[in-house]
Design a protein around this motif. Sequence first.
Motif, PDB file in Angstrom:
ATOM      1  N   LEU A  18       1.741   6.088  24.413  1.00 37.82           N
ATOM      2  CA  LEU A  18       1.138   7.014  23.460  1.00 37.82           C
ATOM      3  C   LEU A  18       1.787   6.848  22.094  1.00 37.82           C
ATOM      4  CD1 LEU A  18       1.038  10.225  25.722  1.00 37.82           C
ATOM      5  CD2 LEU A  18      -0.642   8.368  25.570  1.00 37.82           C
ATOM      6  N   TYR A  19       1.009   6.434  21.116  1.00 36.34           N
ATOM      7  CA  TYR A  19       1.482   6.247  19.751  1.00 36.34           C
ATOM      8  C   TYR A  19       0.762   7.252  18.852  1.00 36.34           C
ATOM      9  CZ  TYR A  19       3.247   1.640  21.234  1.00 36.34           C
ATOM     10  OH  TYR A  19       3.912   0.615  21.870  1.00 36.34           O
ATOM     11  N   GLY A  20       1.405   8.370  18.552  1.00 37.08           N
ATOM     12  CA  GLY A  20       0.757   9.347  17.699  1.00 37.08           C
ATOM     13  C   GLY A  20       1.697  10.031  16.736  1.00 37.08           C
ATOM     14  N   HIS A  21       2.999   9.970  17.029  1.00 36.18           N
ATOM     15  CA  HIS A  21       3.988  10.650  16.195  1.00 36.18           C
ATOM     16  C   HIS A  21       4.529   9.719  15.109  1.00 36.18           C
ATOM     17  CE1 HIS A  21       4.166  14.407  18.413  1.00 36.18           C
ATOM     18  NE2 HIS A  21       4.179  13.725  19.540  1.00 36.18           N
ATOM     19  N   GLN A  22       4.974  10.340  14.020  1.00 40.78           N
ATOM     20  CA  GLN A  22       5.548   9.593  12.908  1.00 40.78           C
ATOM     21  C   GLN A  22       7.065   9.733  12.832  1.00 40.78           C
ATOM     22  OE1 GLN A  22       3.478   7.574  11.130  1.00 40.78           O
ATOM     23  NE2 GLN A  22       1.999   8.308  12.661  1.00 40.78           N
ATOM     24  N   ALA A  23       7.647  10.386  13.812  1.00 41.38           N
ATOM     25  CA  ALA A  23       9.108  10.542  13.892  1.00 41.38           C
ATOM     26  C   ALA A  23       9.471  10.676  15.368  1.00 41.38           C
ATOM     27  CB  ALA A  23       9.576  11.759  13.095  1.00 41.38           C
ATOM     28  N   GLY A  24      10.783  10.740  15.640  1.00 38.53           N
ATOM     29  CA  GLY A  24      11.256  10.719  17.012  1.00 38.53           C
ATOM     30  C   GLY A  24      10.725  11.850  17.871  1.00 38.53           C
ATOM     31  N   VAL A  25      10.293  11.495  19.094  1.00 39.63           N
ATOM     32  CA  VAL A  25       9.809  12.480  20.060  1.00 39.63           C
ATOM     33  C   VAL A  25      10.997  13.269  20.612  1.00 39.63           C
ATOM     34  CG1 VAL A  25       8.585  12.788  22.255  1.00 39.63           C
ATOM     35  CG2 VAL A  25       7.852  11.000  20.649  1.00 39.63           C
ATOM     36  N   ASN A  26      10.790  14.572  20.825  1.00 39.89           N
ATOM     37  CA  ASN A  26      11.861  15.440  21.328  1.00 39.89           C
ATOM     38  C   ASN A  26      11.606  16.018  22.711  1.00 39.89           C
ATOM     39  OD1 ASN A  26      13.601  15.253  19.072  1.00 39.89           O
ATOM     40  ND2 ASN A  26      12.374  16.764  17.957  1.00 39.89           N
ATOM     41  N   ALA A  27      10.350  16.169  23.101  1.00 37.44           N
ATOM     42  CA  ALA A  27      10.060  16.788  24.399  1.00 37.44           C
ATOM     43  C   ALA A  27       8.642  16.439  24.829  1.00 37.44           C
ATOM     44  CB  ALA A  27      10.235  18.302  24.332  1.00 37.44           C
ATOM     45  N   ILE A  28       8.416  16.496  26.151  1.00 33.78           N
ATOM     46  CA  ILE A  28       7.114  16.217  26.744  1.00 33.78           C
ATOM     47  C   ILE A  28       6.891  17.198  27.882  1.00 33.78           C
ATOM     48  CG2 ILE A  28       6.877  13.775  26.151  1.00 33.78           C
ATOM     49  CD1 ILE A  28       8.277  13.039  28.716  1.00 33.78           C
ATOM     50  N   ALA A  29       5.618  17.524  28.147  1.00 36.02           N
ATOM     51  CA  ALA A  29       5.293  18.414  29.264  1.00 36.02           C
ATOM     52  C   ALA A  29       3.865  18.158  29.701  1.00 36.02           C
ATOM     53  CB  ALA A  29       5.465  19.876  28.870  1.00 36.02           C
ATOM     54  N   TRP A  30       3.684  17.927  31.011  1.00 41.44           N
ATOM     55  CA  TRP A  30       2.343  17.772  31.554  1.00 41.44           C
ATOM     56  C   TRP A  30       1.678  19.141  31.678  1.00 41.44           C
ATOM     57  CZ3 TRP A  30       0.037  13.119  32.665  1.00 41.44           C
ATOM     58  CH2 TRP A  30       0.862  11.988  32.725  1.00 41.44           C
ATOM     59  N   PRO A  77      -0.063  22.128  33.430  1.00 42.46           N
ATOM     60  CA  PRO A  77       0.101  22.619  34.799  1.00 42.46           C
ATOM     61  C   PRO A  77      -1.207  22.703  35.568  1.00 42.46           C
ATOM     62  CG  PRO A  77       0.196  24.435  33.252  1.00 42.46           C
ATOM     63  CD  PRO A  77       0.115  23.189  32.428  1.00 42.46           C
ATOM     64  N   HIS A  78      -2.353  22.567  34.875  1.00 39.98           N
ATOM     65  CA  HIS A  78      -3.655  22.775  35.505  1.00 39.98           C
ATOM     66  C   HIS A  78      -4.554  21.549  35.428  1.00 39.98           C
ATOM     67  CE1 HIS A  78      -4.117  23.373  31.256  1.00 39.98           C
ATOM     68  NE2 HIS A  78      -5.415  23.481  31.345  1.00 39.98           N
ATOM     69  N   SER A  79      -4.067  20.448  34.853  1.00 44.86           N
ATOM     70  CA  SER A  79      -4.884  19.253  34.695  1.00 44.86           C
ATOM     71  C   SER A  79      -3.992  18.020  34.765  1.00 44.86           C
ATOM     72  CB  SER A  79      -5.630  19.271  33.352  1.00 44.86           C
ATOM     73  OG  SER A  79      -6.190  18.007  33.069  1.00 44.86           O
ATOM     74  N   SER A  80      -4.315  17.098  35.642  1.00 46.08           N
ATOM     75  CA  SER A  80      -3.508  15.880  35.767  1.00 46.08           C
ATOM     76  C   SER A  80      -3.731  14.913  34.618  1.00 46.08           C
ATOM     77  CB  SER A  80      -3.843  15.172  37.087  1.00 46.08           C
ATOM     78  OG  SER A  80      -5.206  14.779  37.112  1.00 46.08           O
ATOM     79  N   ALA A  81      -4.751  15.166  33.782  1.00 51.48           N
ATOM     80  CA  ALA A  81      -5.115  14.227  32.716  1.00 51.48           C
ATOM     81  C   ALA A  81      -4.526  14.592  31.360  1.00 51.48           C
ATOM     82  CB  ALA A  81      -6.637  14.128  32.603  1.00 51.48           C
ATOM     83  N   HIS A  82      -3.820  15.720  31.260  1.00 50.20           N
ATOM     84  CA  HIS A  82      -3.372  16.181  29.947  1.00 50.20           C
ATOM     85  C   HIS A  82      -1.850  16.311  29.878  1.00 50.20           C
ATOM     86  CE1 HIS A  82      -7.635  17.419  30.011  1.00 50.20           C
ATOM     87  NE2 HIS A  82      -7.581  17.128  28.727  1.00 50.20           N
ATOM     88  N   ILE A  83      -1.320  15.912  28.732  1.00 52.80           N
ATOM     89  CA  ILE A  83       0.118  15.990  28.490  1.00 52.80           C
ATOM     90  C   ILE A  83       0.331  16.364  27.027  1.00 52.80           C
ATOM     91  CG2 ILE A  83       0.292  13.503  27.960  1.00 52.80           C
ATOM     92  CD1 ILE A  83       3.084  13.563  29.246  1.00 52.80           C
ATOM     93  N   CYS A  84       1.379  17.139  26.765  1.00 55.11           N
ATOM     94  CA  CYS A  84       1.727  17.542  25.399  1.00 55.11           C
ATOM     95  C   CYS A  84       3.030  16.863  24.996  1.00 55.11           C
ATOM     96  CB  CYS A  84       1.880  19.061  25.303  1.00 55.11           C
ATOM     97  SG  CYS A  84       2.235  19.665  23.626  1.00 55.11           S
ATOM     98  N   THR A  85       3.083  16.394  23.754  1.00 55.57           N
ATOM     99  CA  THR A  85       4.296  15.779  23.206  1.00 55.57           C
ATOM    100  C   THR A  85       4.623  16.453  21.876  1.00 55.57           C
ATOM    101  OG1 THR A  85       3.054  14.043  22.009  1.00 55.57           O
ATOM    102  CG2 THR A  85       3.691  13.579  24.285  1.00 55.57           C
ATOM    103  N   VAL A  86       5.924  16.619  21.577  1.00 58.20           N
ATOM    104  CA  VAL A  86       6.357  17.209  20.305  1.00 58.20           C
ATOM    105  C   VAL A  86       7.456  16.344  19.712  1.00 58.20           C
ATOM    106  CG1 VAL A  86       5.742  19.550  21.011  1.00 58.20           C
ATOM    107  CG2 VAL A  86       8.054  18.724  21.405  1.00 58.20           C
ATOM    108  N   ALA A  87       7.592  16.419  18.371  1.00 55.49           N
ATOM    109  CA  ALA A  87       8.503  15.486  17.710  1.00 55.49           C
ATOM    110  C   ALA A  87       9.052  16.066  16.418  1.00 55.49           C
ATOM    111  CB  ALA A  87       7.780  14.164  17.435  1.00 55.49           C
ATOM    112  N   ASP A  88       9.940  15.285  15.799  1.00 60.72           N
ATOM    113  CA  ASP A  88      10.533  15.665  14.520  1.00 60.72           C
ATOM    114  C   ASP A  88       9.530  15.662  13.383  1.00 60.72           C
ATOM    115  OD1 ASP A  88      13.102  16.184  15.370  1.00 60.72           O
ATOM    116  OD2 ASP A  88      13.834  14.148  15.023  1.00 60.72           O
TER     117      ASP A  88
END
Length: 374
Positions: free
Chosen positions: A292-304, A306-317
């Motif tokens: 997954l290439y979407g952030h412009q700075a370092g990623v800090n955390a990820i979480a799938w 809880p109700h869908s196997s196809a979705h994940i959230c990512t957060v970054a600096d």
Amino acid sequence: MSERGKRTSRHTYVHRAGFTVYGLAWAQQRDAFRLCLSSFIEGPRNKMQVVERDAQRDSLVVVAEADVAFPATKLLWAPMATGSSNLLAASSDFLRLYALADPPAPVTNSNGSFIGNTQQPQLRSLELRATLKPASARRQQQQQSKTSPPPLTAFDWNEADPSMCVTSSIDTTCTVWDVNRLEQKTQLIAHDKAVYDVAFSREPNSFASVGADGSVRMFDLRSLEHSTILYDTPPQLTPASTTTTTQTMENPPLLRISWNKLDSNYLATFQMDSKKVVILDVRVPSIPVTELYGHQAGVNAIAWAPHSSAHICTVADDSFALVWDIGNVAQKRTMSEPLLTYRAGEAINNLSWTPGIPEWIGVAVGDTIQALKV
């Protein structure tokens, strides 16, 4: 959150904690709009807070606070299977269990009238119930050693068997705990260097870890003398330091790992100072199925989700929270278009996505937490 630039219906709650927030956990129960957060302050003067949504004010309010010595590297409420909505765990120097006390009974006078301002919620207490110390730390204590125990970097609660937790440490070990008995079940050397994160699979006997050696390793509780290396970061040339001119090839550290909540075949991880998130399939080790290439700075955390196997959230600096749809993952070797985006205004340190209220995501942003409806 917005969908590929298109604004959609959104509801956001913001709570200002008064300190830099790192630890963040959303309650697991379906009827609890409750989050616990903790500070990241150097030295023994940290705090934990519990906030809940006040329906009358339509805002988040503090319902409990506690002073703690060290920053919590991770917070988790007890899984729903425990039946306890008030039990909380936090890792720092040790793994500690807390209980959120029931609200105090209102005070009445002799006429039966309430005393005080009933509009202001009375603070509940976070009561320390247990401190889980590994056998090595207990031996140090018995020998009156002045050496501090190696700090815990993270932990996870086994949702299939909530009597079990596993912790990770900078001393290369992972420790499996019996939470009911408050005792260590086993400790193993998991990596060649510090272990930075650990996560249980949906399968009760499997967990995976990542660390400073750049590897993802999977363990089976029924056979802990062996592990499976699922992935290694590509070696990179290290820069020369002030003490040596020699350059070496090393695997960059992996910081966090998250197991798909509904499909135990998929894991997500990212390496230190990386803008990329790697999706792995345990059936096809060594090679990412998607990046997954979407952030412009370092990623800090990820979480799938809880109700869908196809979705994940990512957060970054870069201040962005991105929700990705990775359905048909094998057909998308790389992705750069998230499904939803949210800009927080400054770096996002952490996030929590709860099965209790799966349409809400919590993010830690500076001295605030923000609850986002997705």
